[in-house]
Design an enzyme around this catalytic site. Structure first.
Site, PDB file in Angstrom:
ATOM      1  CG  HIS A  67      -0.290   0.078   2.541  1.00 23.21           C
ATOM      2  ND1 HIS A  67       0.062   1.261   3.146  1.00 23.21           N
ATOM      3  CD2 HIS A  67       0.074  -0.904   3.414  1.00 23.21           C
ATOM      4  CE1 HIS A  67       0.600   1.029   4.329  1.00 23.21           C
ATOM      5  NE2 HIS A  67       0.637  -0.284   4.519  1.00 23.21           N
ATOM      6  CB  CYS A  91       1.186  -3.950   5.403  1.00 26.47           C
ATOM      7  SG  CYS A  91      -0.312  -4.885   5.789  1.00 26.47           S
TER       8      CYS A  91
END
Length: 547
Positions: free
Chosen positions: A434, A453
């Site tokens: 992301h 992440c």
């Protein structure tokens, strides 16, 4: 950023081991073992059961089938003793070149030629298997994917081909990964071991930080160290000053070890310089094992993240077409190694706060600052979004126990933790790629800062590339013009590999090293030692006469 990381996957891919399978008997007729052969088979069976095997059930069957096909005649002893001795010598030499421990394939003393024969077969079988798919399972604690995606190894064909006279180096070359990255790392291992055998490189003493232009008695040792590692030309061996060529060599060394390439020699650079050559050789060997775990066909189009280097490459048609820095999980929230697939991205995503973050991080902040939800643009999802309750008004956060009782969501916007883009991964344990509003972190050499992440340096460029040509140059304007949350399908489903490489070699052979961020190397090295040590035999047959 240093040289691309994923030319590891350049072709050729793994070649199949095309070995013929023997046809037993004539015309498919049944064959009955004579009494002597039956007795011989029992002797072999007892010895096979006592042999040191990595996977006893599977490998014992391979050995039974191998000797049954030979009518229970030895393959490496008696009249075949010369073949057996040659294979043992070749196995030791090949194991060393492949980063395996030759001692793991040593043959213990045997009480008969038959026992020796079975022990040689077991060692050859274990060696072939270790070469083809690795000596230990690809567990996540070792930097593996956590599930077995390794290639296949046909032990029966391997042993038969050797018994038929095929050279062991030829079969070994067919069994090992046919990735250029594996080959380059083997070459790096050879060079690093040569340095270690020659006495290693000199140690640079601790002391005051050295900056360009400084003169110091440690500089001659520093020059020798950088020459030994290939970072400084031997023509610059003399001098006590940090001059231009030496500073350039220091920066080169720092770059290929993941340090800030500032040309100064401080505590961390000295510590990295002083890692012994034999320790670097061991680090390379550990990473060769991870290569053996890799699926043999990663796909001509894929995304590859090197977690240890905090870097991402996009590969199309076998060539790297985009590279960028990334942020990966910190040591308390390590990014797991995995292979997943990606087929969509989300524009203007919202962020659902994981319960672990709400409990461990947000609740303590709320106890100190009851307005934290408002300042961070977080909402309690159980209430209407614009209500005072959604902002936590009236909640006594100090009266709440250790478990956070609400679900939190951060709406889309410029301060959203996921930024403007999120790339969905399938079967990824809620790990995804992301954007991030914090762009400053990408200039740091140390980027293990997330909760697991992967944050992207250039998410818009990656999105346009994966969405296809008609999105080139349009994605940013599209997001700006439409603030709604939308999901777009990628032009093709992309395999995504999150891998843990602490050593690799660039196109020109330059060896790159990175710190063992999560301790995977530290756990894998002793696991390899345990796996490669032959297990004690539980039985032995020493009654048969030598054949």
């Amino acid at each position: 950023m240093s040289a691309p990381l994923v030319l590891w996957f350049a072709r050729p891919l793994l070649l199949s081991m095309a070995l013929s399978v023997a046809t037993l008997g004539a015309g498919g007729s049944a064959w009955a073992e004579p009494p002597a052969a039956t007795e011989q088979s029992k002797r072999f069976e007892a010895l096979i059961l006592a042999a040191p095997l990595a996977e006893p059930a599977t490998e014992a069957k391979v050995l039974r089938d191998f000797y049954h096909a030979r009518l229970y005649q030895p393959a490496w002893s008696g009249s075949n003793e010369a073949l057996g001795e040659r294979l043992l010598t070749e196995m030791q030499t090949t194991a060393l070149a492949e980063g395996l421990d030759p001692g793991a394939y040593a043959i213990p003393a045997a009480g008969s030629d038959i026992e020796h024969d079975v022990l040689v077969s077991a060692a050859l079988l274990r060696f072939g298997r270790d070469l083809a798919i690795g000596a230990v399972p690809p567990e996540r604690a070792f930097g593996g994917f956590g599930h077995d995606k390794r290639g296949e190894f046909d032990g029966s064909r391997f042993l038969k081909a050797l018994a038929d006279g095929r050279p062991l180096p030829e079969l070994a070359a067919a069994a090992t990964p046919h990735f250029v990255g594996y080959s380059r790392l083997k070459d790096a291992l050879l060079r690093t071991r040569a340095v270690a055998r020659a006495g290693g490189w000199p140690q640079v003493p601790d002391g005051a930080k050295l900056v360009p232009g400084d003169t110091d008695d440690r500089v001659p040792l520093l020059r020798r160290r950088l020459i030994a590692g290939g970072d400084l030309d031997g023509a610059f061996a003399e001098g006590r000053q940090l001059d231009g060529p030496l500073v350039a060599a220091i920066r080169r060394f720092q770059s290929r070890h993941g340090l800030d390439p500032d040309g100064t020699v401080g505590t961390r650079t000295i510590a990295t310089l002083n890692v012994p050559a034999d320790a670097r050789a061991r680090q390379i060997s550990v990473n060769l094992e991870r290569w053996r775990w890799m699926t043999r066909d990663p796909g001509r189009h894929h995304v590859a993240v090197n977690i240890a280097a905090a870097a991402l490459d996009v590969v199309e048609d076998g060539a790297v077409v985009m590279s960028m820095r990334v942020v990966v999980g910190d040591t308390k929230h390590p990014t797991p190694s995995m292979n997943a697939t990606m087929n969509s991205l989300v524009l203007n995503p919202s962020w659902s706060v994981p319960p672990s973050i709400a409990n461990k991080e947000i609740l303590p902040k709320l106890r100190r600052d009851p307005n934290y939800l408002t300042s961070s643009k977080l909402k309690i999802t159980q209430y209407p979004e614009d209500s005072p309750e959604a902002a936590g008004d009236g909640v006594d956060w100090n009266a709440i126990g250790k478990k956070f009782p609400y679900r939190l969501r951060q709406p889309p916007g410029p301060d959203n933790a996921l930024g403007q883009l999120k790339f969905n991964l399938k079967d990824s344990d809620d790990i995804y790629l992301h954007d991030t509003p914090n762009r400053k972190v990408f200039s740091r050499p140390y980027r293990a800062l997330s909760h697991g992440c992967v944050r992207l340096e250039r998410p818009l460029e990656l999105g346009e590339l994966l969405l296809g040509r008609h999105w080139q140059g349009r994605l940013a304007d599209n997001i700006a013009a439409n603030a709604s949350t939308r999901t777009l399908m990628l032009e093709r489903t992309m395999p995504v590999y999150l891998m843990y490489w602490t050593a690799w070699a660039d196109d020109d052979g330059t060896v790159q090293f990175r710190d063992d961020l999560y301790g995977h190397d530290r756990r894998l090295a002793p696991a390899l030692d345990r796996a490669r040590a032959p297990a004690p035999r539980t039985a032995s047959s020493r009654t048969g006469s030598a054949l």
